[in-house]
Each structure stands twice: as structure tokens, then as C-alpha cells.
Write an enzyme that holds these catalytic residues in place. Structure first.
Site, mmCIF file in Angstrom:
data_model
loop_
_atom_site.group_PDB
_atom_site.id
_atom_site.type_symbol
_atom_site.label_atom_id
_atom_site.label_comp_id
_atom_site.label_asym_id
_atom_site.label_seq_id
_atom_site.Cartn_x
_atom_site.Cartn_y
_atom_site.Cartn_z
ATOM 1 N N ASP A 1 -6.418 -5.589 7.197
ATOM 2 C CA ASP A 1 -6.174 -5.726 8.635
ATOM 3 C C ASP A 1 -5.912 -4.387 9.317
ATOM 4 O O ASP A 1 -5.590 -4.342 10.502
ATOM 5 C CB ASP A 1 -5.012 -6.688 8.897
ATOM 6 C CG ASP A 1 -3.665 -6.157 8.401
ATOM 7 O OD1 ASP A 1 -3.640 -5.080 7.759
ATOM 8 O OD2 ASP A 1 -2.636 -6.826 8.647
ATOM 9 N N ASP B 1 0.683 -2.450 3.811
ATOM 10 C CA ASP B 1 1.513 -3.612 3.504
ATOM 11 C C ASP B 1 1.990 -3.550 2.059
ATOM 12 O O ASP B 1 1.645 -2.635 1.305
ATOM 13 C CB ASP B 1 0.743 -4.907 3.772
ATOM 14 C CG ASP B 1 -0.648 -4.917 3.145
ATOM 15 O OD1 ASP B 1 -0.798 -4.395 2.024
ATOM 16 O OD2 ASP B 1 -1.588 -5.448 3.776
ATOM 17 N N ASP C 1 20.227 4.628 5.650
ATOM 18 C CA ASP C 1 19.849 5.289 6.890
ATOM 19 C C ASP C 1 21.090 5.619 7.717
ATOM 20 O O ASP C 1 22.019 4.810 7.820
ATOM 21 C CB ASP C 1 18.927 4.356 7.680
ATOM 22 C CG ASP C 1 18.362 4.995 8.927
ATOM 23 O OD1 ASP C 1 17.668 6.021 8.799
ATOM 24 O OD2 ASP C 1 18.609 4.469 10.029
ATOM 25 N N HIS D 1 9.445 11.102 6.821
ATOM 26 C CA HIS D 1 8.874 10.481 8.015
ATOM 27 C C HIS D 1 9.492 10.992 9.311
ATOM 28 O O HIS D 1 8.964 10.720 10.395
ATOM 29 C CB HIS D 1 9.057 8.964 7.936
ATOM 30 C CG HIS D 1 10.502 8.547 7.905
ATOM 31 N ND1 HIS D 1 11.306 8.738 6.806
ATOM 32 C CD2 HIS D 1 11.294 7.974 8.842
ATOM 33 C CE1 HIS D 1 12.516 8.293 7.063
ATOM 34 N NE2 HIS D 1 12.540 7.828 8.295
ATOM 35 N N ASP D 2 10.617 11.699 9.240
ATOM 36 C CA ASP D 2 11.314 12.164 10.439
ATOM 37 C C ASP D 2 10.936 13.582 10.855
ATOM 38 O O ASP D 2 11.334 14.024 11.933
ATOM 39 C CB ASP D 2 12.833 12.118 10.214
ATOM 40 C CG ASP D 2 13.408 10.722 10.370
ATOM 41 O OD1 ASP D 2 12.856 9.942 11.165
ATOM 42 O OD2 ASP D 2 14.406 10.412 9.701
#
Length: 428
Positions: free
Chosen positions: A39, A43, A216, A336-337
Site C-alpha cells: 500500500d 508496516d 521517549d 529520526h529527529d
């Protein structure tokens, strides 16, 4: 730039190995790692199919960024249900299969836990909005009356990490605190129900077999008593350098001592990893005392320029800071930051860890190879961000209309801090 590391041992059963002290841990950002159902979105099934690659690469554990049920206002760091998988990523059955397959391959699974704030679509917050001022549920967050004769000013001068005020006013006139996006209201960790809920969440995932949690905003759960003003603007410039009333308060450590006891109930050496942005490495070391967390990210190392003397100094300081508490140093270059280090090192020093200039890509790749090699040679535990083994740079030419990060959106659309929140829910 494929780096074959030492092959991992199978997850421990009753044997005490301290596996995490020298582990290489690979971060997966689920939406962009591998698409298992075609899609166009990454995932859990996609991750599962790539586990043999990660085993061959030689990592010891895989850290999964959030996959929980979420409106995705902040890429899953706004959690609506901590015990459910967002349908875009799969189901709890998919998560269970992923954990089992990883263990069969000798890999451990670490999941992201987001305890500083929830989504504004979380059941607790939605019920608190519906019930209005005076509701006991509002005590689980930071609801306050505003300042001024009509209460139209925020309760204090705190600014959001994503820009603008750290407060949003509700239609009934009260304000709620969100250190990040308005869709991410902060929990009130002075409330016992919050403690009970997160110990239950820990057990839910430990029962599924996960091997640990990356926590986090581990430095942000406890706020200074009375939520005092800071007294200055442009507070982002102070982060990581000055003491702040909403970060790195001593009260957070009792929380992690409690969590450590929960993990001790389970076999297999489960671990806690702190994302703790602190002014010094010495302050970070407080999070990994013997009865608290096992590791804390070394952001001082991540932010060091491409300079041999600077690198030597931060390595020496990091090792010295961890020695008194008996914890391993950790090393990380990308996540990712921040902008990937292959891109940061392609640019002149002093531009920070978030930039959109491609720079000299050939130079960046050469430096990234050397930096990763150095990181993997250091004593302690190393974190590798997905694609780092390939030397991937950041994509720096995305058109503005496809960008989704909250700080960019708020900076370019404005953030008055007075957005209305409808009690029945609905994304803004």
C-alpha cells in the site's frame, strides 16, 4: 557501506549476560522501512520480512519507533491507545509474529514508549474535555485557568518544542499543557493513576515478549512545582544548555526505579533506554544508576562536529561520566529527529543537527563511513539508524507541501496557541 558486525547470541533465558552493555541496536522507523502489503506505507509485516537481513547484518536488537494506534499528528508519537497497533502498520497478531520471528533469529525487540504525553484523541483526554472544569480526569493532565481578568492568557510563559505557546485553550476557558504539538497533551505524573497505567502498559508488552523500551522524552515527565515562568522568550535556544522547569527534574528518577522493578519480574534481561536531553553527560548518567535505566542516549556525541579533538573530548568525558554509575556509554550518530550524519558531515560545521542542505555528498559519505567505523569500535553500545549501513543521506529537496513534521507546519502556518478543541474529538 554494509558493516558486518559480530553475530548476536540468542535472547537469554535464565542466563545473566548483560547483553545490552555491548549491543548494536538498529532503529526502524516503521512507516519508511519496508512495505509488506503493497500500500506504499511501511508496516510490521514489512519489518518482519527484513529480519533475516538485520540478522545477517549482525545487530543484536531492533528498536521500533511507535506503531501504536494514533491520529499521526506527530508520526505516531501522539498515542491514542498504548495497547493497540495502528491499522496502517498491522495488528497485534502481526506484532506478536514479529517478536516471535525476531527471537527465533536471535534478535531482540525494543519498542518505543511515549509516557510524557498522549494523543488528544486518547480516551482519558477526550473524557476530560467532555466532563469540563473540575473533572477528576483533568487532574491526569495539566489543565489550568488562564491569566488575566478574562483568563485569555496562557497560565505561564512556557514555549512548545515545536514552536508557539505550550498551552492551548479549550472552549470552556481552561488551558492544557503540551510541550510538543497541541495534539499531544502532557500527562500529570503527580497523579497516581498515570503511574498505575504505565506500569500496566509495560506489563502488557513485556507479556508479549518485547525485550525493552526506548523511553521517549524520558527527561520531561515531571515538571517543577507550581509550573513557574521561565522569564525569557526563544526558550528553544536554552534547551540542552540551561536548567528548565519542564525538563530533567529530579522527580523523574523515582518513576524509573519503579519501572526497573517491573522489568525485574520478567526473565530475559529486559532493558530501559532513556531519550534524555540533558545539559551535560554527567546529568545523563543519573538516568542509568544501577536501580534505574540500563542505557541513555549520548546526544553530546551525536552533536559533535567533524573534528578529531572535539570527538576525543566527548568520548573521554562520556566514558568518565558513566564509570561511577557502572553503566555502558552509548554512541549514536543519526536518528529520526536529526539530519542523517552523511548529510551533516557533507556541510560546514556549526549548522546544527537539523539542516536541509545536501552539501558535498561524496565528502559526506566518506566522513560517514569513518564516523560509523569509529562508533562501532568504541566501548559500549551503538545505535544504527535504518539505512546508515548503506551510507544514506537525507532527502533535502522535498517540496514543502509534502512535509509533515509538526515543527515545520507550525513555523509556516503560525501557532497562536488558542486553537479550539472540540470535546467530541476530531483532528485539527
Amino acid at each position: 557501506m554494509t558493516q558486518h558486525l559480530a553475530a548476536p547470541a540468542a535472547p537469554a533465558s535464565g542466563t545473566h549476560t548483560d547483553w545490552w552493555r555491548g549491543a548494536v541496536i538498529y532503529q526502524v522507523y516503521p512507516r519508511s522501512f519496508a512495505d509488506g502489503n503493497g500500500d506504499g506505507m511501511g508496516d510490521l509485516e514489512g519489518i518482519r520480512t527484513r529480519l533475516p537481513h538485520l540478522r545477517e547484518l549482525g545487530v543484536d536488537a531492533v528498536w521500533l519507533s511507535p506503531f501504536y494506534s494514533s491520529p499521526q499528528a506527530d508520526a505516531g508519537y501522539d498515542v491514542a491507545d498504548y495497547r493497540a497497533i495502528d491499522p496502517m502498520f498491522g495488528s497485534l497478531l502481526d506484532a506478536d509474529a514479529l517478536v516471535r520471528d525476531a527471537h527465533d533469529l536471535g534478535l531482540r525487540i525494543i519498542v518505543d514508549l511515549v509516557p510524557n504525553h498522549s494523543s488528544d484523541q486518547h480516551d482519558w483526554f477526550q473524557r476530560a474535555l467532555r466532563e469540563g472544569p473540575g473533572s477528576p480526569l483533568r487532574e491526569r493532565y495539566h489543565f489550568r485557568p488562564g491569566k488575566g481578568a478574562d483568563g485569555s492568557q496562557p497560565p505561564n510563559d512556557w514555549e512548545s518544542i515545536f514552536g508557539g505557546p505550550a498551552w492551548t485553550r479549550t472552549p470552556d476557558g481552561e488551558w492544557y499543557l503540551h510541550l510538543f504539538a497541541p495534539e499531544q497533551p502532557d500527562f500529570n505524573w503527580e497523579h497516581p493513576a498515570v503511574h498505575d497505567e504505565f506500569r500496566s502498559i509495560l506489563r502488557f508488552w513485556l507479556d508479549m515478549g518485547v525485550d525493552g523500551f526506548r523511553v521517549d522524552v524520558a527527561h520531561g515527565l515531571v515538571k517543577a512545582e507550581g509550573l513557574p515562568d521561565i522569564g525569557t522568550r526563544d526558550q528553544l535556544k536554552l534547551l540542552g544548555n540551561d536548567a528548565m522547569p519542564f525538563f530533567d527534574q529530579d522527580g523523574v528518577h523515582a518513576i524509573y526505579r519503579s519501572w526497573r522493578k517491573v522489568l525485574a519480574e520478567y526473565a530475559g534481561e529486559r532493558i530501559l533506554v532513556a531519550e534524555a536531553w540533558t545539559p551535560t553527560v554527567e546529568r545523563a548518567a543519573a538516568y542509568v544508576r544501577p536501580d534505574e535505566m540500563h542505557q541513555a542516549f549520548n546526544f553530546q556525541y551525536l552533536g559533535t562536529h567533524w573534528d578529531a579533538a572535539e570527538l576525543r573530548e566527548v568520548i573521554d568525558v562520556s566514558l568518565a561520566a558513566m564509570r561511577p554509575v557502572g553503566a555502558p556509554a552509548t554512541w549514536v550518530l543519526s536518528n529520526h529527529d536529526v539530519t542523517r550524519h552523511a548529510t551533516r558531515f557533507a556541510n560546514p560545521p556549526g549548522l546544527g543537527t537539523q539542516l536541509r542542505e545536501a552539501g558535498d555528498r561524496e565528502l559526506g559519505l566518506r566522513r560517514a563511513r569513518a564516523a560509523t567505523l569509529l562508533m562501532l569500535a568504541l566501548p559500549g553500545s551503538a545505535y544504527v539508524y535504518q539505512g546508515e549501513e548503506l551510507g544514506l543521506p537525507d532527502v533535502t529537496d522535498l517540496p514543502d507541501e509534502v512535509r509533515q513534521d509538526p515543527s515545520f507546519v507550525r513555523a509556516n502556518q503560525g501557532a497562536a496557541g488558542t486553537a479550539s478543541v472540540e470535546g467530541g474529538g476530531g483532528r485539527r
